[in-house]
Design an enzyme around this catalytic site. Structure first.
Site, short mmCIF file in Angstrom:
data_model
loop_
_atom_site.label_atom_id
_atom_site.label_comp_id
_atom_site.label_asym_id
_atom_site.label_seq_id
_atom_site.Cartn_x
_atom_site.Cartn_y
_atom_site.Cartn_z
N ASN A 11 11.63 32.66 72.85
CA ASN A 11 10.94 31.95 71.77
C ASN A 11 11.40 30.48 71.80
OD1 ASN A 11 9.92 30.97 69.38
ND2 ASN A 11 11.27 32.18 68.05
N LYS A 13 10.43 28.07 69.93
CA LYS A 13 10.39 27.41 68.61
C LYS A 13 9.73 26.03 68.76
CE LYS A 13 14.32 30.20 67.35
NZ LYS A 13 15.55 30.37 66.59
N GLU A 100 12.71 32.21 60.32
CA GLU A 100 12.48 30.77 60.07
C GLU A 100 11.15 30.54 59.36
OE1 GLU A 100 13.19 29.48 64.09
OE2 GLU A 100 15.31 29.99 63.83
N GLY A 176 21.13 31.85 66.08
CA GLY A 176 21.63 30.49 66.28
C GLY A 176 23.10 30.28 65.96
P1 PGA Z 1 18.80 32.45 69.05
O1 PGA Z 1 17.40 32.65 68.30
O2 PGA Z 1 18.72 33.25 70.33
O3 PGA Z 1 18.88 30.97 69.31
O4 PGA Z 1 19.85 32.96 68.15
C1 PGA Z 1 16.81 33.91 68.24
C2 PGA Z 1 15.57 33.88 67.42
O5 PGA Z 1 15.45 33.02 66.53
O6 PGA Z 1 14.69 34.72 67.62
#
Ligand code: PGA
Length: 258
Positions: A11, A13, A100, A176
């Site tokens: 992902n 984002k 999010e 995150g």
């Molecule tokens: P991350 O994000 O791997 O950066 O923790 C995962 C997600 O938001 O799906």
């Protein structure tokens, strides 16, 4: 849905540009072919770039998906993306329920359930994110939260709602942060989700088909193997570690070996 496990989903984002797209997709397509990678790789770039990337990876072994859709299919909805438009450019996978979007865009369980219904209606494949926040975890409420998130979808879409779907268990406190739950804890929650979905189906005499259960939250090249070792984990959803070719391709390679 022809998905080869373990499925690896990246992902992006709100990240990326034409240069980083080339830096990722050109070597990645070669890497996948040269290393005979057999599992399914799904990448969710910003919607704006989907068609552009689709042309770059045409006929290659990577699948693209969208990070979001609107509930409306057309009309006076400035700034939104329609599922019809995604289908028009060949996109079938749609992420929804990500924490999010729940937090920053106030998407509640009902809106997520309606989006889920829309995705299914158009024969696309939802990648549904569910999971608890830190406070809920501390209060031991994980299963209650998950059940609530699933129930609204069952109510709206029926007992077979989760056929041909991907469910991503994403503890919000892990996203995150670099912190992942114990792998046994992840497996335990996956088992719980699986059993809950099966129980509803069995009560109503239908069979559970084609649902994948994946984990998301701080997955990287150091922890991928221990996560995928768990029996009920069918794949992973990756954020930060999916942005750089070197890290992402290492994760893909390690996912073959678990
Ligand atoms: P991350 O994000 O791997 O950066 O923790 C995962 C997600 O938001 O799906």
């Amino acid at each position: 849905m022809k998905i080869q496990k373990p499925v690896i989903i990246g992902n992006w984002k709100l990240n990326g540009n034409k240069k980083s797209i080339h830096d990722m997709f050109i070597p990645l397509t070669d890497f996948i072919i040269n290393n005979s990678i057999h599992n399914t790789i799904i990448i969710l770039p910003p919607n704006l770039y989907l068609d552009y990337i689709y042309k770059i990876i045409y006929q290659k072994n990577i699948v693209l998906g969208s990070q979001n859709i609107d509930l409306n299919c057309s009309g006076a909805f400035t700034g939104e993306t329609s599922i019809l438009m995604l289908k028009d450019i060949g996109i079938k996978y749609v992420l929804l329920g990500h924490s999010e979007r729940r937090k920053n865009h106030h998407e509640d369980d009902m809106l997520v359930a309606k989006k889920f219904q829309l995705i299914k209606k158009f024969n696309c494949i939802p990648i549904l994110c569910i999971g608890e926040n830190k406070n809920e975890k501390l209060k031991n409420k994980t299963k209650i939260i998950i059940q609530k998130q699933l129930d609204l979808i069952f109510n709206l879409c029926g007992d077979n709602a989760f056929d041909r779907s991907i469910i991503a268990y994403e503890p919000i406190w892990s996203i995150g942060t670099g912190i992942i739950p114990d792998p046994e804890y992840i497996n335990n929650i996956h088992q719980y989700i699986k059993n809950y979905i099966n129980k509803i189906k069995i009560v109503n005499h239908s069979e559970h088909t084609n649902t994948l259960f994946i984990y998301g939250g701080s997955v990287n090249e150091k922890n991928i193997k221990i996560i995928l070792k768990e029996q009920d984990v069918d794949g992973v959803l990756i954020g930060g570690a999916a942005l750089q070719y070197n890290t992402f391709s290492t994760i893909i390679k390690l996912s073959q070996l678990h």
